[in-house]
Motif scaffolding. Structure first.
Motif, PDB file in Angstrom:
ATOM      1  N   TYR A 149       0.828  -1.193   0.000  1.00 65.42           N
ATOM      2  CA  TYR A 149       0.000   0.000   0.000  1.00 65.42           C
ATOM      3  C   TYR A 149       0.865   1.248   0.000  1.00 65.42           C
ATOM      4  O   TYR A 149       1.831   1.333   0.758  1.00 65.42           O
ATOM      5  CB  TYR A 149      -0.929  -0.014   1.218  1.00 65.42           C
ATOM      6  CG  TYR A 149      -1.869  -1.190   1.154  1.00 65.42           C
ATOM      7  CD1 TYR A 149      -3.085  -1.088   0.512  1.00 65.42           C
ATOM      8  CD2 TYR A 149      -1.500  -2.424   1.684  1.00 65.42           C
ATOM      9  CE1 TYR A 149      -3.937  -2.181   0.410  1.00 65.42           C
ATOM     10  CE2 TYR A 149      -2.338  -3.525   1.584  1.00 65.42           C
ATOM     11  CZ  TYR A 149      -3.556  -3.388   0.951  1.00 65.42           C
ATOM     12  OH  TYR A 149      -4.377  -4.476   0.839  1.00 65.42           O
ATOM     13  N   GLU A 157       0.717   5.706  -0.306  1.00 66.34           N
ATOM     14  CA  GLU A 157      -0.134   6.892  -0.293  1.00 66.34           C
ATOM     15  C   GLU A 157      -0.230   7.519  -1.683  1.00 66.34           C
ATOM     16  O   GLU A 157      -1.259   8.081  -2.036  1.00 66.34           O
ATOM     17  CB  GLU A 157       0.383   7.891   0.736  1.00 66.34           C
ATOM     18  CG  GLU A 157       0.222   7.378   2.164  1.00 66.34           C
ATOM     19  CD  GLU A 157       0.713   8.366   3.198  1.00 66.34           C
ATOM     20  OE1 GLU A 157       0.265   9.526   3.176  1.00 66.34           O
ATOM     21  OE2 GLU A 157       1.549   7.961   4.019  1.00 66.34           O
ATOM     22  N   SER A 171      -7.757   1.863  -8.119  1.00 60.27           N
ATOM     23  CA  SER A 171      -6.886   2.245  -7.003  1.00 60.27           C
ATOM     24  C   SER A 171      -5.886   1.153  -6.645  1.00 60.27           C
ATOM     25  O   SER A 171      -5.085   1.311  -5.734  1.00 60.27           O
ATOM     26  CB  SER A 171      -7.723   2.593  -5.771  1.00 60.27           C
ATOM     27  OG  SER A 171      -8.419   1.452  -5.318  1.00 60.27           O
ATOM     28  N   CYS A 172      -5.927   0.048  -7.354  1.00 59.41           N
ATOM     29  CA  CYS A 172      -5.018  -1.071  -7.100  1.00 59.41           C
ATOM     30  C   CYS A 172      -4.658  -1.731  -8.429  1.00 59.41           C
ATOM     31  O   CYS A 172      -5.541  -1.965  -9.264  1.00 59.41           O
ATOM     32  CB  CYS A 172      -5.689  -2.083  -6.168  1.00 59.41           C
ATOM     33  SG  CYS A 172      -4.582  -3.391  -5.612  1.00 59.41           S
ATOM     34  N   CYS A 206      -1.545  -0.957  -4.128  1.00 62.22           N
ATOM     35  CA  CYS A 206      -2.812  -0.262  -3.956  1.00 62.22           C
ATOM     36  C   CYS A 206      -2.637   1.088  -3.268  1.00 62.22           C
ATOM     37  O   CYS A 206      -1.666   1.308  -2.547  1.00 62.22           O
ATOM     38  CB  CYS A 206      -3.751  -1.107  -3.095  1.00 62.22           C
ATOM     39  SG  CYS A 206      -3.969  -2.783  -3.703  1.00 62.22           S
ATOM     40  N   ARG A 207      -3.630   1.961  -3.462  1.00 64.76           N
ATOM     41  CA  ARG A 207      -3.646   3.248  -2.764  1.00 64.76           C
ATOM     42  C   ARG A 207      -3.922   2.990  -1.288  1.00 64.76           C
ATOM     43  O   ARG A 207      -4.874   2.318  -0.930  1.00 64.76           O
ATOM     44  CB  ARG A 207      -4.714   4.162  -3.346  1.00 64.76           C
ATOM     45  CG  ARG A 207      -4.693   5.574  -2.761  1.00 64.76           C
ATOM     46  CD  ARG A 207      -5.631   6.517  -3.497  1.00 64.76           C
ATOM     47  NE  ARG A 207      -5.437   6.543  -4.936  1.00 64.76           N
ATOM     48  CZ  ARG A 207      -4.463   7.185  -5.589  1.00 64.76           C
ATOM     49  NH1 ARG A 207      -3.560   7.853  -4.896  1.00 64.76           N
ATOM     50  NH2 ARG A 207      -4.384   7.145  -6.906  1.00 64.76           N
ATOM     51  N   ALA A 208      -3.062   3.525  -0.417  1.00 61.23           N
ATOM     52  CA  ALA A 208      -3.194   3.333   1.033  1.00 61.23           C
ATOM     53  C   ALA A 208      -4.327   4.190   1.584  1.00 61.23           C
ATOM     54  O   ALA A 208      -4.622   5.255   1.059  1.00 61.23           O
ATOM     55  CB  ALA A 208      -1.893   3.680   1.735  1.00 61.23           C
ATOM     56  N   ARG A 209      -4.907   3.699   2.660  1.00 59.78           N
ATOM     57  CA  ARG A 209      -5.948   4.459   3.353  1.00 59.78           C
ATOM     58  C   ARG A 209      -5.377   5.297   4.480  1.00 59.78           C
ATOM     59  O   ARG A 209      -6.083   6.060   5.127  1.00 59.78           O
ATOM     60  CB  ARG A 209      -6.994   3.504   3.903  1.00 59.78           C
ATOM     61  CG  ARG A 209      -7.729   2.777   2.808  1.00 59.78           C
ATOM     62  CD  ARG A 209      -8.780   1.846   3.356  1.00 59.78           C
ATOM     63  NE  ARG A 209      -9.386   1.109   2.260  1.00 59.78           N
ATOM     64  CZ  ARG A 209      -9.794  -0.139   2.345  1.00 59.78           C
ATOM     65  NH1 ARG A 209      -9.664  -0.791   3.486  1.00 59.78           N
ATOM     66  NH2 ARG A 209     -10.332  -0.733   1.319  1.00 59.78           N
ATOM     67  N   GLY A 210      -4.072   5.144   4.743  1.00 66.13           N
ATOM     68  CA  GLY A 210      -3.407   5.890   5.802  1.00 66.13           C
ATOM     69  C   GLY A 210      -1.915   5.683   5.712  1.00 66.13           C
ATOM     70  O   GLY A 210      -1.438   4.895   4.889  1.00 66.13           O
TER      71      GLY A 210
END
Length: 132
Positions: free
Chosen positions: A13, A15, A38-39, A55-59
């Motif tokens: 992941y 950002e 996003s992934c 993938c795009r990180a959530r944090g």
């Protein structure tokens, strides 16, 4: 129950995954097999069923140390570690030193990081994985 599993996917992941996507596609030359927006999922094993998802990180990442809980090292096996070392240097990738042999593990490796800071390793085993 059938073992081993049919496929394996490791997810990383970031950002800002766009830089990682370019890195895995252009520097490592991995084949994109699925773009989920996003992934993105890449094939990592020739003729096999091993995959890497970026993938795009959530944090933000929990740790910078790949050998602590929550950390990860992605190891890619290839017979020409020295050739990969040269290719990475030519692409401007900061490697953690020249290829080295770790007798305790029976491998020759080179370590580097992707644009999101994940540690990757290209390694060659002294003995094939089919040998115990």
């Amino acid at each position: 129950m059938t073992v081993p599993f049919a496929q394996q996917v490791t997810f990383l992941y970031a950002e800002a995954p766009e830089a990682c996507w370019r890195f895995y596609e252009e520097v490592l030359g991995l084949t994109l097999v699925r773009d989920q927006g996003s992934c993105r999922i890449y094939a990592t094993v020739a003729g096999g069923q091993g995959y890497l998802g970026v993938c795009r990180a959530r944090g933000p990442r929990a740790t910078e140390d790949p050998r602590r809980e929550g950390g990860v090292v992605v190891s890619l096996v290839h017979p020409d570690v020295e050739g990969w070392h040269a290719r990475l240097l030519a692409a401007g990738v900061a490697v953690q030193g020249p290829p080295f042999h770790a007798a305790a593990y029976g491998v020759t490796s080179v370590f580097f990081r992707d644009p999101a800071g994940y540690t990757l390793e290209i390694q060659r085993f002294d003995r094939p994985m089919t040998e115990v």
